[in-house]
Design a protein around this motif. Sequence first.
Motif, PDB file in Angstrom:
ATOM      1  N   VAL A  59       0.847  -1.202   0.000  1.00  0.00           N
ATOM      2  CA  VAL A  59       0.000   0.000   0.000  1.00  0.00           C
ATOM      3  C   VAL A  59       0.877   1.245   0.000  1.00  0.00           C
ATOM      4  O   VAL A  59       0.663   2.192  -0.777  1.00  0.00           O
ATOM      5  CB  VAL A  59      -0.949   0.007   1.207  1.00  0.00           C
ATOM      6  N   MET A  60       1.887   1.250   0.856  1.00  0.00           N
ATOM      7  CA  MET A  60       2.804   2.381   0.929  1.00  0.00           C
ATOM      8  C   MET A  60       3.583   2.537  -0.379  1.00  0.00           C
ATOM      9  O   MET A  60       3.746   3.652  -0.897  1.00  0.00           O
ATOM     10  CB  MET A  60       3.772   2.180   2.096  1.00  0.00           C
ATOM     11  N   THR A  61       4.057   1.416  -0.930  1.00  0.00           N
ATOM     12  CA  THR A  61       4.806   1.440  -2.182  1.00  0.00           C
ATOM     13  C   THR A  61       3.961   1.997  -3.316  1.00  0.00           C
ATOM     14  O   THR A  61       4.420   2.832  -4.106  1.00  0.00           O
ATOM     15  CB  THR A  61       5.284   0.023  -2.544  1.00  0.00           C
ATOM     16  N   PHE A  62       2.721   1.553  -3.394  1.00  0.00           N
ATOM     17  CA  PHE A  62       1.814   2.021  -4.428  1.00  0.00           C
ATOM     18  C   PHE A  62       1.627   3.532  -4.344  1.00  0.00           C
ATOM     19  O   PHE A  62       1.626   4.238  -5.367  1.00  0.00           O
ATOM     20  CB  PHE A  62       0.467   1.314  -4.295  1.00  0.00           C
ATOM     21  N   THR A  63       1.480   4.045  -3.132  1.00  0.00           N
ATOM     22  CA  THR A  63       1.273   5.480  -2.948  1.00  0.00           C
ATOM     23  C   THR A  63       2.481   6.275  -3.428  1.00  0.00           C
ATOM     24  O   THR A  63       2.343   7.315  -4.089  1.00  0.00           O
ATOM     25  CB  THR A  63       0.995   5.789  -1.466  1.00  0.00           C
ATOM     26  N   ILE A  64       3.682   5.792  -3.111  1.00  0.00           N
ATOM     27  CA  ILE A  64       4.897   6.477  -3.559  1.00  0.00           C
ATOM     28  C   ILE A  64       4.987   6.482  -5.078  1.00  0.00           C
ATOM     29  O   ILE A  64       5.257   7.510  -5.702  1.00  0.00           O
ATOM     30  CB  ILE A  64       6.145   5.815  -2.949  1.00  0.00           C
ATOM     31  N   VAL A  65       4.731   5.324  -5.700  1.00  0.00           N
ATOM     32  CA  VAL A  65       4.807   5.241  -7.164  1.00  0.00           C
ATOM     33  C   VAL A  65       3.786   6.170  -7.804  1.00  0.00           C
ATOM     34  O   VAL A  65       4.086   6.881  -8.774  1.00  0.00           O
ATOM     35  CB  VAL A  65       4.577   3.794  -7.633  1.00  0.00           C
ATOM     36  N   ALA A  66       2.578   6.185  -7.270  1.00  0.00           N
ATOM     37  CA  ALA A  66       1.514   7.003  -7.843  1.00  0.00           C
ATOM     38  C   ALA A  66       1.890   8.481  -7.876  1.00  0.00           C
ATOM     39  O   ALA A  66       1.514   9.201  -8.795  1.00  0.00           O
ATOM     40  CB  ALA A  66       0.222   6.810  -7.048  1.00  0.00           C
ATOM     41  N   HIS A  67       2.662   8.921  -6.889  1.00  0.00           N
ATOM     42  CA  HIS A  67       3.044  10.326  -6.838  1.00  0.00           C
ATOM     43  C   HIS A  67       4.340  10.592  -7.602  1.00  0.00           C
ATOM     44  O   HIS A  67       4.439  11.587  -8.325  1.00  0.00           O
ATOM     45  CB  HIS A  67       3.173  10.778  -5.381  1.00  0.00           C
ATOM     46  N   LEU A  68       5.332   9.758  -7.461  1.00  0.00           N
ATOM     47  CA  LEU A  68       6.616  10.015  -8.117  1.00  0.00           C
ATOM     48  C   LEU A  68       6.541   9.849  -9.624  1.00  0.00           C
ATOM     49  O   LEU A  68       7.333  10.435 -10.351  1.00  0.00           O
ATOM     50  CB  LEU A  68       7.693   9.099  -7.539  1.00  0.00           C
ATOM     51  N   LYS A  69       5.620   9.049 -10.127  1.00  0.00           N
ATOM     52  CA  LYS A  69       5.475   8.893 -11.569  1.00  0.00           C
ATOM     53  C   LYS A  69       4.538   9.927 -12.177  1.00  0.00           C
ATOM     54  O   LYS A  69       4.253   9.900 -13.372  1.00  0.00           O
ATOM     55  CB  LYS A  69       4.980   7.476 -11.900  1.00  0.00           C
ATOM     56  N   HIS A  70       4.009  10.829 -11.346  1.00  0.00           N
ATOM     57  CA  HIS A  70       3.156  11.916 -11.834  1.00  0.00           C
ATOM     58  C   HIS A  70       1.975  11.380 -12.644  1.00  0.00           C
ATOM     59  O   HIS A  70       1.720  11.803 -13.769  1.00  0.00           O
ATOM     60  CB  HIS A  70       3.965  12.900 -12.679  1.00  0.00           C
ATOM     61  N   VAL A  71       1.267  10.440 -12.045  1.00  0.00           N
ATOM     62  CA  VAL A  71       0.134   9.835 -12.742  1.00  0.00           C
ATOM     63  C   VAL A  71      -1.199  10.325 -12.178  1.00  0.00           C
ATOM     64  O   VAL A  71      -2.235   9.727 -12.430  1.00  0.00           O
ATOM     65  CB  VAL A  71       0.200   8.294 -12.640  1.00  0.00           C
ATOM     66  N   LYS A  72      -1.198  11.415 -11.443  1.00  0.00           N
ATOM     67  CA  LYS A  72      -2.441  11.881 -10.841  1.00  0.00           C
ATOM     68  C   LYS A  72      -3.518  12.162 -11.888  1.00  0.00           C
ATOM     69  O   LYS A  72      -4.699  11.991 -11.636  1.00  0.00           O
ATOM     70  CB  LYS A  72      -2.176  13.145 -10.018  1.00  0.00           C
ATOM     71  N   ALA A  73      -3.099  12.597 -13.061  1.00  0.00           N
ATOM     72  CA  ALA A  73      -4.064  12.905 -14.116  1.00  0.00           C
ATOM     73  C   ALA A  73      -4.802  11.666 -14.584  1.00  0.00           C
ATOM     74  O   ALA A  73      -5.887  11.757 -15.167  1.00  0.00           O
ATOM     75  CB  ALA A  73      -3.356  13.557 -15.296  1.00  0.00           C
ATOM     76  N   ARG A  74      -4.234  10.475 -14.301  1.00  0.00           N
ATOM     77  CA  ARG A  74      -4.840   9.227 -14.756  1.00  0.00           C
ATOM     78  C   ARG A  74      -5.544   8.505 -13.611  1.00  0.00           C
ATOM     79  O   ARG A  74      -5.936   7.372 -13.753  1.00  0.00           O
ATOM     80  CB  ARG A  74      -3.790   8.330 -15.382  1.00  0.00           C
ATOM     81  N   ILE A  75      -5.651   9.168 -12.461  1.00  0.00           N
ATOM     82  CA  ILE A  75      -6.326   8.577 -11.311  1.00  0.00           C
ATOM     83  C   ILE A  75      -7.635   9.322 -11.090  1.00  0.00           C
ATOM     84  O   ILE A  75      -7.659  10.546 -11.014  1.00  0.00           O
ATOM     85  CB  ILE A  75      -5.462   8.659 -10.042  1.00  0.00           C
ATOM     86  N   HIS A  76      -8.701   8.595 -10.998  1.00  0.00           N
ATOM     87  CA  HIS A  76     -10.013   9.191 -10.846  1.00  0.00           C
ATOM     88  C   HIS A  76     -10.326   9.364  -9.359  1.00  0.00           C
ATOM     89  O   HIS A  76     -10.403   8.398  -8.607  1.00  0.00           O
ATOM     90  CB  HIS A  76     -11.082   8.293 -11.486  1.00  0.00           C
ATOM     91  N   VAL A  77     -10.474  10.616  -8.946  1.00  0.00           N
ATOM     92  CA  VAL A  77     -10.855  10.929  -7.570  1.00  0.00           C
ATOM     93  C   VAL A  77     -12.247  11.516  -7.607  1.00  0.00           C
ATOM     94  O   VAL A  77     -12.446  12.617  -8.130  1.00  0.00           O
ATOM     95  CB  VAL A  77      -9.881  11.936  -6.923  1.00  0.00           C
ATOM     96  N   PRO A  78     -13.265  10.814  -7.123  1.00  0.00           N
ATOM     97  CA  PRO A  78     -14.636  11.320  -7.191  1.00  0.00           C
ATOM     98  C   PRO A  78     -14.805  12.584  -6.367  1.00  0.00           C
ATOM     99  O   PRO A  78     -14.184  12.728  -5.308  1.00  0.00           O
ATOM    100  CB  PRO A  78     -15.460  10.153  -6.640  1.00  0.00           C
ATOM    101  N   GLU A  79     -15.604  13.480  -6.867  1.00  0.00           N
ATOM    102  CA  GLU A  79     -15.868  14.726  -6.134  1.00  0.00           C
ATOM    103  C   GLU A  79     -16.734  14.444  -4.918  1.00  0.00           C
ATOM    104  O   GLU A  79     -17.600  13.586  -4.951  1.00  0.00           O
ATOM    105  CB  GLU A  79     -16.579  15.719  -7.068  1.00  0.00           C
TER     106      GLU A  79
END
Length: 280
Positions: free
Chosen positions: A260-280
């Motif tokens: 879980v921690m590893t996934f969070t680091i990768v998600a941020h360091l690879k700058h993939v926020k634009a491809r992650i859907h965060v519901p309003e």
Amino acid sequence: MLATLDAHLLNLNDRQHLRGWQRFALEFLYFGIKEARACLFVALFFAAVVLVPRAGLLGVPRYDLLLLIALAIQGWMVWAGLETWDELKSVCLFHLVGFGLEVFKVSGAIQSWSYPDFAYTKLFGVPLFSGFMYAAVGSYVIQAWRLFDLRIRHHPPYWMAVLIALLIYANFFTHHYIGDYRWYLAACALGLYARTTVLFRPLDRERRMPLLLAFVLIGFFIWLAENISTFWGVWRYPNQLGAWSVVHVSKWSSWSLLVVMTFTIVAHLKHVKARIHVPE
């Protein structure tokens, strides 16, 4: 050859004509190929763990040889274009995070496990190669993200994901002093990621699975790798000093939380926020 394979895996043609068992078989085949390719660093590194004699080679201690091999594999992957410089920076961060945890766990006050063999590259009782065991997990997640064209639906708010990742890492240290809150953190992670789905592309169509299931499955395979490593005496838990025994299954939960921690680091360091859907 591997660069050509990567190009093929990333540019699979549409295969609308496939139906039934033929589609299942081909998707399953390509899923296995992509998983094997994503595990390249893991496979080469743990092959070295198994094959390098405990006494070392040519007068070079085993732990030092494992460090040299890990550095050589990492350098080759960057040189061959199998890993980018940004991905290498992420792997280095995982190495530092893991090494810091190792130093704490083998310290005289804690002694959760030990590295019994001599090495020139030991620092605070921890051989420098040990950080690559954590970096291997990060390398797998990074490579799988790219090869499977991963997308995340219904990701929790970023600040919550970062907070739970920090608390998970902190608990690896603090549970020696103020109690183990692993299961409380697991319950929080379960709530945060209950609706989160990972979309992946084994062939030409997107498939999906719960992200929590991915965390548990990856944690299980890390637990298996840990059993192999302790069997070959790379490190030992206190209950394994007399004779080897299977690593307690509770470590599976610890590794899953680490994922879980590893996934969070990768998600941020690879700058993939634009491809992650965060519901309003």
